[in-house]
Design an enzyme around this catalytic site. Structure first.
Site, PDB file in Angstrom:
ATOM      1  N   HIS A   3      11.673  17.056  13.437  1.00 58.28           N
ATOM      2  CA  HIS A   3      10.202  16.314  12.835  1.00 58.28           C
ATOM      3  C   HIS A   3       8.970  16.393  13.640  1.00 58.28           C
ATOM      4  O   HIS A   3       8.042  16.362  12.990  1.00 58.28           O
ATOM      5  CB  HIS A   3      11.127  14.895  13.046  1.00 58.28           C
ATOM      6  CG  HIS A   3      11.823  14.477  11.919  1.00 58.28           C
ATOM      7  ND1 HIS A   3      12.858  13.476  11.790  1.00 58.28           N
ATOM      8  CD2 HIS A   3      11.497  14.674  10.505  1.00 58.28           C
ATOM      9  CE1 HIS A   3      13.430  13.207  10.883  1.00 58.28           C
ATOM     10  NE2 HIS A   3      12.853  13.940   9.912  1.00 58.28           N
ATOM     11  N   ASN A  49      12.710  28.783   6.629  1.00 58.56           N
ATOM     12  CA  ASN A  49      13.350  28.069   7.499  1.00 58.56           C
ATOM     13  C   ASN A  49      14.944  28.069   7.363  1.00 58.56           C
ATOM     14  O   ASN A  49      15.554  28.245   8.620  1.00 58.56           O
ATOM     15  CB  ASN A  49      12.820  26.426   7.177  1.00 58.56           C
ATOM     16  CG  ASN A  49      11.348  26.290   7.307  1.00 58.56           C
ATOM     17  OD1 ASN A  49      10.759  27.270   7.542  1.00 58.56           O
ATOM     18  ND2 ASN A  49      11.197  25.056   7.198  1.00 58.56           N
ATOM     19  N   ASP A  50      15.431  27.910   6.129  1.00 60.67           N
ATOM     20  CA  ASP A  50      17.118  28.109   5.984  1.00 60.67           C
ATOM     21  C   ASP A  50      17.224  29.398   6.130  1.00 60.67           C
ATOM     22  O   ASP A  50      18.324  29.560   6.567  1.00 60.67           O
ATOM     23  CB  ASP A  50      17.389  27.452   4.621  1.00 60.67           C
ATOM     24  CG  ASP A  50      17.384  25.931   4.606  1.00 60.67           C
ATOM     25  OD1 ASP A  50      17.907  25.565   5.709  1.00 60.67           O
ATOM     26  OD2 ASP A  50      17.189  25.363   3.809  1.00 60.67           O
ATOM     27  N   ARG A  59      18.576  24.689  12.784  1.00 59.74           N
ATOM     28  CA  ARG A  59      17.190  24.801  12.944  1.00 59.74           C
ATOM     29  C   ARG A  59      16.703  23.553  13.749  1.00 59.74           C
ATOM     30  O   ARG A  59      15.555  23.517  14.350  1.00 59.74           O
ATOM     31  CB  ARG A  59      16.407  24.872  11.843  1.00 59.74           C
ATOM     32  CG  ARG A  59      16.446  23.650  10.885  1.00 59.74           C
ATOM     33  CD  ARG A  59      15.622  24.295   9.637  1.00 59.74           C
ATOM     34  NE  ARG A  59      15.394  22.956   8.729  1.00 59.74           N
ATOM     35  CZ  ARG A  59      15.204  23.057   7.726  1.00 59.74           C
ATOM     36  NH1 ARG A  59      15.006  24.200   6.952  1.00 59.74           N
ATOM     37  NH2 ARG A  59      14.423  22.180   6.870  1.00 59.74           N
ATOM     38  N   CYS A  73       7.378  30.283   0.857  1.00 62.92           N
ATOM     39  CA  CYS A  73       7.076  28.959   0.961  1.00 62.92           C
ATOM     40  C   CYS A  73       7.343  28.363   2.161  1.00 62.92           C
ATOM     41  O   CYS A  73       7.476  27.386   2.599  1.00 62.92           O
ATOM     42  CB  CYS A  73       7.322  28.392  -0.147  1.00 62.92           C
ATOM     43  SG  CYS A  73       9.147  28.185  -0.497  1.00 62.92           S
ATOM     44  N   ARG A 113       9.972  23.042  -7.138  1.00 64.87           N
ATOM     45  CA  ARG A 113      11.460  23.351  -6.595  1.00 64.87           C
ATOM     46  C   ARG A 113      12.137  22.321  -7.152  1.00 64.87           C
ATOM     47  O   ARG A 113      12.178  21.051  -6.909  1.00 64.87           O
ATOM     48  CB  ARG A 113      11.388  23.480  -5.336  1.00 64.87           C
ATOM     49  CG  ARG A 113      13.026  23.536  -4.641  1.00 64.87           C
ATOM     50  CD  ARG A 113      12.940  23.579  -3.223  1.00 64.87           C
ATOM     51  NE  ARG A 113      12.553  22.204  -2.487  1.00 64.87           N
ATOM     52  CZ  ARG A 113      12.496  22.083  -1.198  1.00 64.87           C
ATOM     53  NH1 ARG A 113      12.493  23.213  -0.472  1.00 64.87           N
ATOM     54  NH2 ARG A 113      12.109  20.870  -0.772  1.00 64.87           N
ATOM     55  N   GLU A 148      17.100  31.416   0.196  1.00 70.65           N
ATOM     56  CA  GLU A 148      17.422  31.196   1.504  1.00 70.65           C
ATOM     57  C   GLU A 148      18.770  31.344   2.023  1.00 70.65           C
ATOM     58  O   GLU A 148      18.904  31.223   3.344  1.00 70.65           O
ATOM     59  CB  GLU A 148      17.297  29.513   1.451  1.00 70.65           C
ATOM     60  CG  GLU A 148      16.241  28.965   0.687  1.00 70.65           C
ATOM     61  CD  GLU A 148      16.624  27.350   0.125  1.00 70.65           C
ATOM     62  OE1 GLU A 148      15.896  26.277   0.724  1.00 70.65           O
ATOM     63  OE2 GLU A 148      17.120  27.414  -1.249  1.00 70.65           O
ATOM     64  N   ARG A 153       7.750  19.694  -3.676  1.00 71.31           N
ATOM     65  CA  ARG A 153       8.976  19.285  -3.169  1.00 71.31           C
ATOM     66  C   ARG A 153       9.227  18.187  -4.088  1.00 71.31           C
ATOM     67  O   ARG A 153       8.719  16.970  -3.851  1.00 71.31           O
ATOM     68  CB  ARG A 153       8.974  19.047  -1.588  1.00 71.31           C
ATOM     69  CG  ARG A 153       8.637  20.126  -0.768  1.00 71.31           C
ATOM     70  CD  ARG A 153       8.885  19.680   0.714  1.00 71.31           C
ATOM     71  NE  ARG A 153       8.532  20.565   1.810  1.00 71.31           N
ATOM     72  CZ  ARG A 153       7.079  20.810   2.202  1.00 71.31           C
ATOM     73  NH1 ARG A 153       6.212  20.111   1.694  1.00 71.31           N
ATOM     74  NH2 ARG A 153       7.123  21.847   2.840  1.00 71.31           N
TER      75      ARG A 153
END
Length: 541
Positions: free
Chosen positions: A167, A416-417, A427, A466, A304, A393, A268
């Protein structure tokens, strides 16, 4: 930053003057006070910050947390010790669940400290107040504190804990704050220590001298130059690379349009579903999506579909008892266990697109096979949506990109994934930060394979990015060199990415990408590319 609230002594008992019922009432009122304070802060926040504060506020009065504490109180334990032990038990359960649920343990530790502070009648620790701007150094930041960081007061952020996708790191990036996480020992620095933070290099220097002071002044000048994006992403030789925005609702979309974003590369849609006990109606979703579409008339908006599960559990859709949520029923897979939700969402997207001037594309998260891609494309066709795509991903999707793109019209890389799954590294863990880097040559090779698949067998279909990697101006050059067509990021990153791309030709980018892919490790990969981008020093990046 102030030290965390001290742990109530083990075995601390109720005061003889306080009954169990009175202590329970005091606990409940304290928890409610904490919740109200967090809700008030959420009311003045937006985007990711608002979502974090709202989630933490809910945790303050979580029935599991409070009921367990009351059981301890009924055995004679003090209210402070009771909530502390209850919080430890709940956090341990969440950590054992892994994935997003493990990350929620941070919320539990945060609210229990705030409740203990409320019970003691002392202020909860948080961001210190200061009339002068300062660099914030801490062990880590609670989500509720990170969400209220003021970039006008905080020059940079350094923590000994956390990870690159925590975060703290994500919100710092969204605010445009230089940040270093997972830096052991920095919390031992004394208040008033003068330090120099280089967010680009990930270094902190004590007792900065003339060279560092000059670098700060150069950065101020560069920051003014980077404050504006001209709305035209391209390389020095005119190769177009549209720079899009990642948004979480209409307010984000409006800000992104004002910042010059050339469209939306990631909407999102979770913003419609989170913190709800029931699925939003089609009508509610239509209104929410239309607000985003209207901010980008004539431009692409990539939607998405709901990415529930793992880090985004929903009571009406996901099973929080899964032993490993990151590898469980999430994203597109929720249609296996709760059919209907996805079809209704696609209907809502199609209705919102009707009468809108935006060019609406739709993609599904967590697609692993060509069969899944074909099924999603068929669902889009049924809903009347003409441009279906999928997220890459999962490594299998990158390896089979040619077949997947035989079923859909585009793919977008969620770096990220993709990094997390490729490297088998959570992560959120600071201890695995080195593994969990999009600069890993293995990840870059998978990105390259995805692009190769996009042009194989006459596909000629676009590949976008993205994930957070697109917001790194240095890595953006590598992505373009690998053949990525569009980059989507937080709107604060548009100007820096645009400026660096304009300093290289497409051939330059390809050569730098080859250097990165052939590097033995992510550190060397990044070092090689930075050495080939002299503009970075000029811009202070």
């Amino acid at each position: 930053m102030p030290k965390p609230v001290s742990e109530p002594p083990a075995g601390e008992r109720l005061s003889p003057s306080l009954s169990a019922d009175a202590a329970t009432a005091l606990l409940r009122s304290s928890a409610k006070a904490v919740q109200v304070e967090l809700q008030n802060r959420a009311a003045g926040a937006t985007g990711a910050s608002k979502a974090v504060l709202e989630a933490t506020a809910l945790m303050a009065t979580d029935p599991m947390l409070i009921k367990a504490a009351i059981k301890h109180i009924n055995t004679g334990t003090s209210a402070e010790r009771a909530i502390w032990e209850s919080g430890a038990s709940v956090a341990e359960m969440l950590i054992n669940l892994g994935g997003y649920m493990a990350d929620r343990a941070t919320d539990v530790f945060d609210v229990r400290a705030r409740i203990v502070a409320e019970l003691r009648g002392v202020p909860a620790p948080g961001i210190p107040l200061s009339d002068e701007p300062f660099i914030l150094v801490a062990e880590d930041l609670a989500p509720a504190d990170t969400a209220t960081l003021d970039p006008e007061k905080i020059l940079a952020l350094v923590t000994s804990g956390g990870g690159p996708q925590s975060h703290t790191a994500i919100i710092a990036r969204a605010l445009g704050l230089p940040a270093i996480v997972a830096a052991p020992g920095v919390d031992a620095l004394e208040d008033g220590t003068e330090v120099f933070v280089d967010g680009g290099a990930g270094t902190l220097s004590l007792e900065p001298g003339a060279e560092e002071i000059a670098a700060v002044e150069a950065w101020k000048t560069a920051a003014a130059i980077l404050a504006v994006f001209d709305g035209n992403g391209r390389t020095a030789d005119g190769h177009l690379v549209p720079l899009l925005a990642n948004v979480g609702g209409a307010k984000d979309a409006v800000k992104a349009a004002e910042a010059g974003a050339q469209g939306v590369g990631l909407l999102r849609t979770e913003f419609c579903f989170l913190e709800r006990e029931t699925e939003p109606t089609i009508e509610e979703q239509v209104v929410a999506y239309r607000g985003v579409f209207d901010a980008f008339p004539g431009q692409k908006v990539v939607v998405r579909t709901l990415d529930a599960g793992a880090d985004k559990p929903l009571p009406f859709l996901t099973d929080t008892s899964e032993p490993n949520p990151s590898l469980g029923v999430r994203g597109y897979r929720t249609d296996l266990t709760t059919p209907g939700v996805l079809a209704r969402q696609l209907t809502a997207i199609a209705q919102a697109a009707e009468g809108s001037a935006a060019l609406v594309w739709v993609m599904a998260p967590m697609i692993a096979t060509p069969e899944e891609a074909a099924e999603f494309a068929a669902m889009c066709a049924t809903a009347g949506l003409k441009i279906p795509g999928v997220m890459v991903e999962v490594p299998s999707a990158a390896l089979l990109a040619d077949r997947i793109l035989g079923e859909v019209d585009f793919v977008s890389l969620g770096t990220n994934d993709l990094t997390q799954y490729t490297m088998a590294a959570d992560r959120q863990l600071g201890t695995l930060a080195a593994l969990n880097s999009p600069w890993q040559p293995a990840v870059l090779k998978l990105i390259g394979l995805t692009v190769e698949g996009s042009i194989a067998e006459g596909n000629n279909k676009p590949v976008g990015v993205c994930g957070e990697a697109a917001a790194d101006p240095v890595l953006a050059v590598v992505l373009v060199g690998l053949g990525v067509a569009t980059l989507s990021m937080t709107s604060r990153s548009l100007s820096a990415v645009g400026a660096v791309l304009k300093s290289v030709t497409l051939d330059d980018a390809r050569k730098l990408a080859a250097l990165a892919v052939s590097a033995p490790n992510p550190t060397e990969a990044r070092k090689r590319v930075r050495a080939g981008l002299p503009i970075l020093e000029e811009l202070g990046l």
